[in-house]
Design an enzyme around this catalytic site. Structure first.
Site, PDB file in Angstrom:
ATOM      1  N   TYR A  10     -12.974  -1.581  12.633  1.00 57.90           N
ATOM      2  CA  TYR A  10     -13.446  -0.425  11.875  1.00 57.90           C
ATOM      3  C   TYR A  10     -14.908  -0.091  12.154  1.00 57.90           C
ATOM      4  O   TYR A  10     -15.276   1.074  12.218  1.00 57.90           O
ATOM      5  CB  TYR A  10     -13.233  -0.654  10.371  1.00 57.90           C
ATOM      6  CG  TYR A  10     -11.760  -0.603  10.008  1.00 57.90           C
ATOM      7  CD1 TYR A  10     -11.147   0.617   9.755  1.00 57.90           C
ATOM      8  CD2 TYR A  10     -10.976  -1.755   9.970  1.00 57.90           C
ATOM      9  CE1 TYR A  10      -9.798   0.685   9.463  1.00 57.90           C
ATOM     10  CE2 TYR A  10      -9.620  -1.694   9.683  1.00 57.90           C
ATOM     11  CZ  TYR A  10      -9.038  -0.461   9.430  1.00 57.90           C
ATOM     12  OH  TYR A  10      -7.696  -0.386   9.146  1.00 57.90           O
ATOM     13  N   GLU A  37      -5.584   1.914  -1.376  1.00 60.32           N
ATOM     14  CA  GLU A  37      -6.586   1.154  -0.621  1.00 60.32           C
ATOM     15  C   GLU A  37      -7.151   0.007  -1.484  1.00 60.32           C
ATOM     16  O   GLU A  37      -8.310  -0.024  -1.849  1.00 60.32           O
ATOM     17  CB  GLU A  37      -7.667   2.100  -0.082  1.00 60.32           C
ATOM     18  CG  GLU A  37      -8.802   1.449   0.703  1.00 60.32           C
ATOM     19  CD  GLU A  37      -8.381   0.480   1.790  1.00 60.32           C
ATOM     20  OE1 GLU A  37      -7.336   0.688   2.427  1.00 60.32           O
ATOM     21  OE2 GLU A  37      -9.096  -0.518   1.985  1.00 60.32           O
ATOM     22  N   TRP A  38      -6.270  -0.931  -1.836  1.00 56.02           N
ATOM     23  CA  TRP A  38      -6.639  -2.168  -2.514  1.00 56.02           C
ATOM     24  C   TRP A  38      -7.580  -1.916  -3.703  1.00 56.02           C
ATOM     25  O   TRP A  38      -7.269  -1.088  -4.542  1.00 56.02           O
ATOM     26  CB  TRP A  38      -7.213  -3.158  -1.497  1.00 56.02           C
ATOM     27  CG  TRP A  38      -6.298  -3.320  -0.311  1.00 56.02           C
ATOM     28  CD1 TRP A  38      -6.530  -2.905   0.971  1.00 56.02           C
ATOM     29  CD2 TRP A  38      -4.961  -3.899  -0.279  1.00 56.02           C
ATOM     30  NE1 TRP A  38      -5.452  -3.195   1.779  1.00 56.02           N
ATOM     31  CE2 TRP A  38      -4.491  -3.808   1.047  1.00 56.02           C
ATOM     32  CE3 TRP A  38      -4.131  -4.483  -1.239  1.00 56.02           C
ATOM     33  CZ2 TRP A  38      -3.228  -4.261   1.426  1.00 56.02           C
ATOM     34  CZ3 TRP A  38      -2.874  -4.953  -0.850  1.00 56.02           C
ATOM     35  CH2 TRP A  38      -2.449  -4.844   0.462  1.00 56.02           C
ATOM     36  N   GLU A  66      -5.383 -10.408   8.865  1.00 59.06           N
ATOM     37  CA  GLU A  66      -6.760 -10.569   8.409  1.00 59.06           C
ATOM     38  C   GLU A  66      -7.003 -11.768   7.492  1.00 59.06           C
ATOM     39  O   GLU A  66      -7.317 -11.612   6.297  1.00 59.06           O
ATOM     40  CB  GLU A  66      -7.240  -9.281   7.712  1.00 59.06           C
ATOM     41  CG  GLU A  66      -7.156  -8.044   8.586  1.00 59.06           C
ATOM     42  CD  GLU A  66      -7.834  -6.829   7.977  1.00 59.06           C
ATOM     43  OE1 GLU A  66      -8.154  -6.857   6.775  1.00 59.06           O
ATOM     44  OE2 GLU A  66      -8.058  -5.849   8.705  1.00 59.06           O
ATOM     45  N   GLU A  82      -5.118  -2.133  14.008  1.00 56.35           N
ATOM     46  CA  GLU A  82      -5.607  -1.151  13.030  1.00 56.35           C
ATOM     47  C   GLU A  82      -6.919  -0.582  13.540  1.00 56.35           C
ATOM     48  O   GLU A  82      -7.772  -1.324  14.040  1.00 56.35           O
ATOM     49  CB  GLU A  82      -5.897  -1.785  11.657  1.00 56.35           C
ATOM     50  CG  GLU A  82      -4.689  -2.116  10.843  1.00 56.35           C
ATOM     51  CD  GLU A  82      -5.048  -2.757   9.509  1.00 56.35           C
ATOM     52  OE1 GLU A  82      -6.119  -2.461   8.944  1.00 56.35           O
ATOM     53  OE2 GLU A  82      -4.244  -3.578   9.028  1.00 56.35           O
ATOM     54  N   HIS A  91       0.924  -9.389   4.700  1.00 56.00           N
ATOM     55  CA  HIS A  91      -0.183  -8.440   4.518  1.00 56.00           C
ATOM     56  C   HIS A  91      -0.532  -8.430   3.027  1.00 56.00           C
ATOM     57  O   HIS A  91      -0.412  -7.424   2.337  1.00 56.00           O
ATOM     58  CB  HIS A  91       0.206  -7.055   5.047  1.00 56.00           C
ATOM     59  CG  HIS A  91      -0.961  -6.151   5.364  1.00 56.00           C
ATOM     60  ND1 HIS A  91      -1.110  -5.500   6.567  1.00 56.00           N
ATOM     61  CD2 HIS A  91      -2.038  -5.789   4.626  1.00 56.00           C
ATOM     62  CE1 HIS A  91      -2.215  -4.768   6.553  1.00 56.00           C
ATOM     63  NE2 HIS A  91      -2.803  -4.934   5.380  1.00 56.00           N
ATOM     64  N   TRP A 115      -4.664   3.219  11.837  1.00 55.79           N
ATOM     65  CA  TRP A 115      -4.568   3.007  10.402  1.00 55.79           C
ATOM     66  C   TRP A 115      -5.008   4.287   9.724  1.00 55.79           C
ATOM     67  O   TRP A 115      -6.167   4.653   9.860  1.00 55.79           O
ATOM     68  CB  TRP A 115      -5.433   1.824   9.935  1.00 55.79           C
ATOM     69  CG  TRP A 115      -5.230   1.608   8.470  1.00 55.79           C
ATOM     70  CD1 TRP A 115      -5.925   2.176   7.439  1.00 55.79           C
ATOM     71  CD2 TRP A 115      -4.195   0.803   7.869  1.00 55.79           C
ATOM     72  NE1 TRP A 115      -5.395   1.784   6.236  1.00 55.79           N
ATOM     73  CE2 TRP A 115      -4.338   0.942   6.476  1.00 55.79           C
ATOM     74  CE3 TRP A 115      -3.174   0.001   8.376  1.00 55.79           C
ATOM     75  CZ2 TRP A 115      -3.497   0.294   5.578  1.00 55.79           C
ATOM     76  CZ3 TRP A 115      -2.338  -0.646   7.487  1.00 55.79           C
ATOM     77  CH2 TRP A 115      -2.506  -0.496   6.104  1.00 55.79           C
ATOM     78  N   GLN A 124       0.798  -1.223   0.000  1.00 54.73           N
ATOM     79  CA  GLN A 124       0.000   0.000   0.000  1.00 54.73           C
ATOM     80  C   GLN A 124       0.835   1.279   0.000  1.00 54.73           C
ATOM     81  O   GLN A 124       0.328   2.339  -0.342  1.00 54.73           O
ATOM     82  CB  GLN A 124      -0.958  -0.002   1.198  1.00 54.73           C
ATOM     83  CG  GLN A 124      -2.002  -1.099   1.083  1.00 54.73           C
ATOM     84  CD  GLN A 124      -2.951  -1.129   2.266  1.00 54.73           C
ATOM     85  OE1 GLN A 124      -2.636  -1.680   3.306  1.00 54.73           O
ATOM     86  NE2 GLN A 124      -4.108  -0.519   2.137  1.00 54.73           N
TER      87      GLN A 124
HETATM   88  C1  FCB Z   1      -7.834  -3.495   6.494  1.00 60.04           C
HETATM   89  C2  FCB Z   1      -6.480  -3.784   5.877  1.00 60.04           C
HETATM   90  C3  FCB Z   1      -5.665  -2.557   5.604  1.00 60.04           C
HETATM   91  C4  FCB Z   1      -6.506  -1.417   5.099  1.00 60.04           C
HETATM   92  C5  FCB Z   1      -7.678  -1.182   6.011  1.00 60.04           C
HETATM   93  C6  FCB Z   1      -8.547  -0.023   5.615  1.00 60.04           C
HETATM   94  O1  FCB Z   1      -8.726  -4.504   6.152  1.00 60.04           O
HETATM   95  O2  FCB Z   1      -5.744  -4.612   6.720  1.00 60.04           O
HETATM   96  O3  FCB Z   1      -4.647  -2.911   4.718  1.00 60.04           O
HETATM   97  O4  FCB Z   1      -6.876  -1.651   3.810  1.00 60.04           O
HETATM   98  O5  FCB Z   1      -8.465  -2.330   6.061  1.00 60.04           O
END
Ligand code: FCB
Length: 456
Positions: free
Chosen positions: A299, A411-412, A164, A357, A119, A404, A18
């Site tokens: 989150y 962001e993926w 994760e 995170e 990761h 985080w 990232q």
């Molecule tokens: C998590 C990931 C991290 C980032 C956050 C927003 O799922 O571990 O890399 O993308 O979400």
């Protein structure tokens, strides 16, 4: 003032793909995210991680930012394809040296490195040989853990095996939203097993290489709540909690896989039968290898409404999702963090917990005064730190908090559309601007506490 325990580990988190960029530099091999991002239609803004935040080159500046914030620790991940470009076997010395220099500089700045091994950037060659659904990939991961813990173990004490496993298995192999993009639930379940098994083995290997090592795993845990007291909503909640949380927690803490989750998958037609033939004798014992901590990424929560009965036949909703949402469309729900931490501690007794995170996406950019007034992120950070402090007051052994993220980053599947950083990144110039949230975090770390009067 809400005071935190004296040795509380304040940090920020990032991951290699990232932020690093430099994907073709110094002998790095291809990863599944390079391949996935190059496949049309996979990334919302058609971007990739080839430049990202140029952290591979700009890391001294990034360490300086962390030093300015007064951070005690930095959670980053190692890019496996930099270390073992062919997945296993030949070690690329330039890759190891990069992380070795990073670690030395962090220690020189008084910042403790907290290393995540995986990761999400699997070497593409291993995916070509079957990827995470096959056990050999787990063996390759354990070899990689051995290489890294030998190389850095004299200086790095805290290690996270996987980040994760739910995302890796379900998004990567179940619904295909993440690399490598498969849509096959049998593969997703096999992947979760390879991940957990290789975690258990890696814990043993890291311990044997590193004196006074502390090793754990990071799970993304999302507490579920039924939308009403109806039995149908209760069951929807059980189903969600099973697939998302219990599927990983139960085997890690010695209870084996929850079979109701397998039945849910069969009923939903995701897998043909309830046979878990990828499990071999002894696997469950290895998965339950005791760890030194549990890493928690939090989150939001999930509010569950059954789709098994028509809406008008279900009981009226008693739990409402707040309209307060981040750019990810995730509800802002700090109370869920307290509830989750208390639940984990009482149910699984995992030892120390770290928030590895926690954060939010808001696109706020620089104002005319040149600063980034990310009011909503400031609020999110405050309320979630309060939630941590509430959990500690209720007896939770919370040892640290990692925001985080340090920087806005890739962001993926969303590309650069979502900004999670405490520090703003201008991608055209690579200029970094600490947002108001970074200033707040700096005060919190300096006081080892949160000034609540100031918030009111
Ligand atoms: C998590 C990931 C991290 C980032 C956050 C927003 O799922 O571990 O890399 O993308 O979400």
């Amino acid at each position: 003032m809400r005071q935190f325990p004296p040795d509380f580990l304040w940090g920020v988190a990032t991951s290699a793909y990232q932020i690093e960029g430099a994907t073709r530099v110094d002998g790095r091999g291809e990863s599944i995210w390079d391949r996935f991002a190059a496949t049309p239609g996979k990334i919302n803004d058609k971007s990739d991680g080839s430049v990202a935040c140029e952290h591979y080159r700009r890391w001294p500046e990034d360490i300086e930012l962390m030093r300015w914030m007064g951070l005690k620790s930095y959670r980053f991940s190692v890019a496996w394809p930099r270390i073992l470009p062919e997945g296993r076997g030949r070690v690329n010395v330039a890759g190891v040296d990069f992380y070795s220099r990073l670690v030395d500089s962090l220690l020189g700045a008084g910042i403790e490195p907290f290393v995540t091994l995986y990761h999400w950037d699997l070497p593409q060659v291993l995916e070509d040989q079957g990827g995470w659904p096959v056990r050999a990939t787990g063996d390759a991961f354990v070899e990689y853990a051995d290489v890294m813990s030998r190389a850095l173990g004299d200086r790095v004490k805290r290690w996270i095996t996987h980040n994760e496993p739910w995302c890796i298995s379900v998004l990567g192999y179940g619904n295909g939203e993440h690399a490598p993009g498969h849509k096959d639930w049998t593969k997703a379940l096999a992947t979760s097993h390879t991940l957990l098994l290789s975690h258990g083995k890696a814990v043993q290997v890291i311990r044997s290489n590193v004196q006074r090592a502390e090793v754990g795993i990071t799970l993304n845990l999302t507490p579920g709540e039924p939308a009403s007291p109806s039995p149908e909503d209760a069951d929807a909640c059980r189903d969600f909690d099973g697939g998302f949380n219990r599927w990983f927690l139960e085997p890690l803490y010695g209870r084996g896989y929850p079979l109701d989750v397998v039945e849910d998958h069969v009923k939903a037609g995701r897998i043909p039968s309830a046979s878990l033939d990828f499990i071999q004798d002894g696997d469950l014992k290895t998965i339950a290898e005791p760890t030194d901590f549990l890493g928690v990424n939090y989150y939001s929560r999930a509010v569950l409404r059954s789709n098994r009965i028509p809406e008008e036949k279900n009981a009226p909703r008693t739990v409402h999702v707040s309209p307060d949402k981040t750019d990810m469309d995730w509800e802002v729900y700090p109370k869920g963090l307290t509830q989750l931490l208390v639940h984990l501690q009482t149910e699984y007794k995992p030892g120390p917990l770290y928030i590895t995170e926690n954060g939010c996406a808001y696109s706020t950019g620089p104002s005319a005064d040149g600063r980034v007034h990310d009011v909503k992120r400031v609020d999110y950070l405050r309320t979630h730190l309060e939630a941590c402090s509430d959990a500690i007051a209720q007896g939770v052994n919370l040892a640290g908090y990692f925001a985080w993220s340090l920087l806005d980053n890739f962001e993926w599947a969303y590309g650069y559309e979502k900004r999670f950083g405490l520090v703003y990144v201008d991608y055209a110039t690579q200029q970094r601007i600490p947002k108001d949230s970074a200033h707040l975090y700096r005060d919190v770390v300096a006081q080892n506490g949160l000034d609540v009067e100031q918030a009111a």
